[in-house]
Every structure is written in structure tokens, then in C-alpha cells.
Design a protein around this motif. Sequence first.
Motif, PDB file in Angstrom:
ATOM      1  N   HIS A 133       8.457 -23.112  32.420  1.00  0.00           N
ATOM      2  CA  HIS A 133       8.227 -23.592  31.059  1.00  0.00           C
ATOM      3  C   HIS A 133       8.817 -24.982  30.817  1.00  0.00           C
ATOM      4  O   HIS A 133       8.588 -25.579  29.758  1.00  0.00           O
ATOM      5  N   GLN A 174       4.161 -29.948  22.768  1.00  0.00           N
ATOM      6  CA  GLN A 174       3.183 -28.883  22.652  1.00  0.00           C
ATOM      7  C   GLN A 174       1.840 -29.463  22.241  1.00  0.00           C
ATOM      8  O   GLN A 174       1.765 -30.368  21.413  1.00  0.00           O
ATOM      9  N   GLY A 208      -3.329 -23.504  23.080  1.00  0.00           N
ATOM     10  CA  GLY A 208      -1.995 -23.753  23.607  1.00  0.00           C
ATOM     11  C   GLY A 208      -1.961 -24.808  24.685  1.00  0.00           C
ATOM     12  O   GLY A 208      -2.827 -25.673  24.776  1.00  0.00           O
ATOM     13  N   GLU A 252       0.324 -27.820  26.876  1.00  0.00           N
ATOM     14  CA  GLU A 252       1.215 -28.927  26.551  1.00  0.00           C
ATOM     15  C   GLU A 252       0.499 -30.248  26.770  1.00  0.00           C
ATOM     16  O   GLU A 252      -0.557 -30.304  27.399  1.00  0.00           O
TER      17      GLU A 252
END
Length: 242
Positions: free
Chosen positions: A135, A156, A162, A164
Motif C-alpha cells: 500500500h 488517491q 479507486g 492511486e
Amino acid sequence: MPSVTGHTERDTRARVARLILEHGPVTASTLGERVGLTPAAIRRHLDALLADGMIEVRKARTPQTRRGRGRPAKWFAITDAGRSAFVHAYDDLATSALRFLAETVGEHAVAEFARRQIADLERRYRPVVQEAPPHQRVRTLAEALSSDGYAAAAAQAPRPGGGEQLCQHHCPVAHVAAEFPQLCEAETEAFSRLLGTPVQRLATIAHGDGICTTHVSPRSLCGTGDEERPLNGDEESGGTSL
């Protein structure tokens, strides 16, 4: 001939600027000695470079720089604009070289050159990125890029689904990549291999955007991604460079 004189003046001025870039801050007397110019001639070139914003005057660095009871010696240093001018000159040379490569060998040679150029960066970054928790890998890659001058950051992604975003606020090859997007494509492929997940290039400085933005897919959709991947670009990365 006037044209020859003008050409000589430009060459001499460029030489003075390069000496300041490589050895500055430096005094006018030192520059005059290195270039072989009279005090009046070196002052003329320095005044022109100052007017163009290529150099700036710095204060004397130590008390020893004072010349008797007169004024302290001026020290001349390159400015950001002056440094950028030299960078653009190198960009022109690189662009000409890649153009020659494409014309004489083919576009595939440019792509191979781009992959080889990015391979060293990928080898250096791989241990650092893979040691980071999954992560934190995008952020770790951004930090590694920043250490090489890319001014990168991770955030983000605002888009649905979702993931990044990897944002690079500086690109040292932007002017070259504007004509040869293979450089951006090779970088995008390397990011995908390093992060072990598909990525998509959303924007590039080379194409006029303010930031190079790369969307990184959520790792949960792509497996662990910890396996070693080849550096030669033969494996499909899942990334797209726009």
C-alpha cells in the motif's frame, strides 16, 4: 564580415556563460583570464548576460575578496533561466540524434533506445519499491523519482474504481518526448513492472499538460504483483501512454 563578427560574439558570450555555469560564482577578472579578454570586453559580455537574465551578481563570499580599499569584487553566478538555456541546448542535440536514429534505422530503434534508457532507473528503483509494503509502493516510487529531480508525489485517484495517481511535476526530457513519445511509453511500462499492476498515463508535460499524471490500478484487482518482471519491455505492461 558582420555576420562572422556577430557569430564570434555569440560564441564568446556562450563560452563565458558556460564558464560561469561550470565554475561560478566567479569574478570578472577570473573570467577575463580564462577567456583571454580585456576587462572592457568581459564587462560587455557580462552586461549582456545580465540583461538577458542568464546570470546574476552575488555578494562577495569572504572578506578576502575585497580589493584594497576599493569596492568588493563582484561574483557572477548562473540563474535558473541561464541553466535552462543549457538544458534546452542539450535537448536539441538529443532530439537531433533520435531523429537521425529514426530516419536511418527506424522507429523501433527509438523505442529500444527509450527502453534501455529507462532500464537503469528501473533497476535502481526495484529493490526500494519492492521492500515497501504494497500500500506504500506508489508513494515510495514517487520519493525515488523525486530524489532524481522529478518532483513526484502520490495521491488517491479521484476517478471511480479507486487506485492511486503518480504525479510528476518536472520532466527532464519533456522537450525531447514531445517529438518522441516512446520515452513516455517506456517510462509508463517501467512503472507498471515496478508496481506490479496496470497503469495508465493520463497526462504528460511533453504534450502540454502541467503535470505528468499516471493512474495506478488497485492492486487488489491484479494479484500480488511481487513476481520479477523482465526489463526489456517484451512483456505487456497493461499501461497506456497518451
